[in-house]
Design a protein around this motif. Structure first.
Motif, PDB file in Angstrom:
ATOM      1  N   GLN A   2      41.378  44.577  39.624  1.00 48.25           N
ATOM      2  CA  GLN A   2      40.203  44.229  38.823  1.00 48.25           C
ATOM      3  C   GLN A   2      39.902  42.741  38.969  1.00 48.25           C
ATOM      4  OE1 GLN A   2      40.588  45.077  34.615  1.00 48.25           O
ATOM      5  NE2 GLN A   2      38.376  45.403  34.381  1.00 48.25           N
ATOM      6  N   VAL A   4      37.209  39.904  37.216  1.00 53.00           N
ATOM      7  CA  VAL A   4      36.266  39.706  36.118  1.00 53.00           C
ATOM      8  C   VAL A   4      35.783  38.268  36.132  1.00 53.00           C
ATOM      9  CG1 VAL A   4      35.901  39.812  33.640  1.00 53.00           C
ATOM     10  CG2 VAL A   4      37.416  41.483  34.743  1.00 53.00           C
ATOM     11  N   GLU A   5      34.474  38.108  36.379  1.00 61.52           N
ATOM     12  CA  GLU A   5      33.871  36.778  36.416  1.00 61.52           C
ATOM     13  C   GLU A   5      33.382  36.360  35.033  1.00 61.52           C
ATOM     14  OE1 GLU A   5      32.656  39.045  40.232  1.00 61.52           O
ATOM     15  OE2 GLU A   5      32.803  39.416  38.080  1.00 61.52           O
ATOM     16  N   SER A   6      33.380  35.063  34.801  1.00 62.39           N
ATOM     17  CA  SER A   6      32.825  34.507  33.571  1.00 62.39           C
ATOM     18  C   SER A   6      32.396  33.076  33.832  1.00 62.39           C
ATOM     19  CB  SER A   6      33.854  34.558  32.437  1.00 62.39           C
ATOM     20  OG  SER A   6      34.989  33.773  32.764  1.00 62.39           O
ATOM     21  N   CYS A  21      37.305  33.476  37.558  1.00 61.03           N
ATOM     22  CA  CYS A  21      37.524  34.861  37.982  1.00 61.03           C
ATOM     23  C   CYS A  21      38.953  35.239  37.619  1.00 61.03           C
ATOM     24  CB  CYS A  21      37.291  35.007  39.474  1.00 61.03           C
ATOM     25  SG  CYS A  21      37.646  36.654  40.131  1.00 61.03           S
ATOM     26  N   TYR A  94      29.533  36.516  42.276  1.00 59.11           N
ATOM     27  CA  TYR A  94      30.624  37.465  42.277  1.00 59.11           C
ATOM     28  C   TYR A  94      31.857  36.850  42.923  1.00 59.11           C
ATOM     29  CZ  TYR A  94      26.778  40.869  41.769  1.00 59.11           C
ATOM     30  OH  TYR A  94      25.662  41.564  41.346  1.00 59.11           O
ATOM     31  N   ARG A 108      36.409  43.817  47.674  1.00 52.73           N
ATOM     32  CA  ARG A 108      36.373  44.164  46.256  1.00 52.73           C
ATOM     33  C   ARG A 108      35.695  43.010  45.521  1.00 52.73           C
ATOM     34  NH1 ARG A 108      42.070  44.733  47.216  1.00 52.73           N
ATOM     35  NH2 ARG A 108      42.725  46.889  47.499  1.00 52.73           N
ATOM     36  N   TRP A 109      34.981  43.322  44.467  1.00 47.26           N
ATOM     37  CA  TRP A 109      34.342  42.290  43.664  1.00 47.26           C
ATOM     38  C   TRP A 109      34.149  42.763  42.243  1.00 47.26           C
ATOM     39  CZ3 TRP A 109      32.190  44.639  47.926  1.00 47.26           C
ATOM     40  CH2 TRP A 109      31.123  45.520  47.708  1.00 47.26           C
ATOM     41  N   GLY A 110      33.839  41.819  41.379  1.00 41.88           N
ATOM     42  CA  GLY A 110      33.686  42.134  39.980  1.00 41.88           C
ATOM     43  C   GLY A 110      32.251  42.480  39.621  1.00 41.88           C
ATOM     44  N   GLN A 111      31.953  42.375  38.335  1.00 41.51           N
ATOM     45  CA  GLN A 111      30.617  42.751  37.860  1.00 41.51           C
ATOM     46  C   GLN A 111      29.612  41.618  37.996  1.00 41.51           C
ATOM     47  OE1 GLN A 111      32.954  41.591  35.897  1.00 41.51           O
ATOM     48  NE2 GLN A 111      31.819  40.077  34.691  1.00 41.51           N
ATOM     49  N   GLY A 112      30.110  40.426  38.255  1.00 43.36           N
ATOM     50  CA  GLY A 112      29.233  39.277  38.454  1.00 43.36           C
ATOM     51  C   GLY A 112      28.927  38.531  37.173  1.00 43.36           C
ATOM     52  N   THR A 113      28.491  37.281  37.341  1.00 39.29           N
ATOM     53  CA  THR A 113      28.053  36.464  36.224  1.00 39.29           C
ATOM     54  C   THR A 113      26.769  35.746  36.633  1.00 39.29           C
ATOM     55  OG1 THR A 113      28.734  34.777  34.611  1.00 39.29           O
ATOM     56  CG2 THR A 113      29.495  34.465  36.877  1.00 39.29           C
TER      57      THR A 113
END
Length: 119
Positions: A2, A4-6, A21, A94, A108-113
């Motif tokens: 997993q 997760v970006e922020s 991330c 991402y 693989r990548w996260g949901q983005g910010t």
């Protein structure tokens, strides 16, 4: 696995943001890791990537001298420090792994910010 970006948000031109991330299920030292972005109506653009082999960093010409990638393997975290932001930097950002190296496609990548640069 997993990611997760922020850290995204609205910033004025010339301002700075630091994206984070958080990763689980990965050993960052064993991965090529990077950031890509996608602006509305445009394709994906690799922003920056750090090679697992020698730590070499690949930056897009559009961000050289302004963006800095870093990672903290002990914390399973990756960061993107963005300075001197421009309106054209507006995009969803991402964090990603690149199993075939920094010049390949993200694996693989996260949901983005969302990053929005506007006055």
């Amino acid at each position: 696995v997993q990611l997760v970006e922020s850290g995204g948000g609205l910033v004025q031109p010339g301002g700075s943001l630091r994206l984070s991330c958080a990763t689980t299920g990965l050993n960052l030292d064993d991965e090529h890791m990077g950031w890509f972005r996608q602006a509305p109506g445009k394709g994906r653009e690799m922003v920056t990537c750090i090679s697992r082999l020698d730590g070499r960093i690949f930056d897009a010409d559009s961000v050289k001298g302004r963006f800095t990638i870093s990672r903290d393997s002990a914390k399973n975290m990756m960061y993107l420090q963005m300075n001197s932001l421009k309106p054209e930097d507006t995009a969803i950002y991402y964090c990603a792994t690149y199993s075939r190296g920094c010049r390949g496609r993200p694996s693989r990548w996260g949901q983005g910010t969302q990053v929005t640069v506007s006055s």
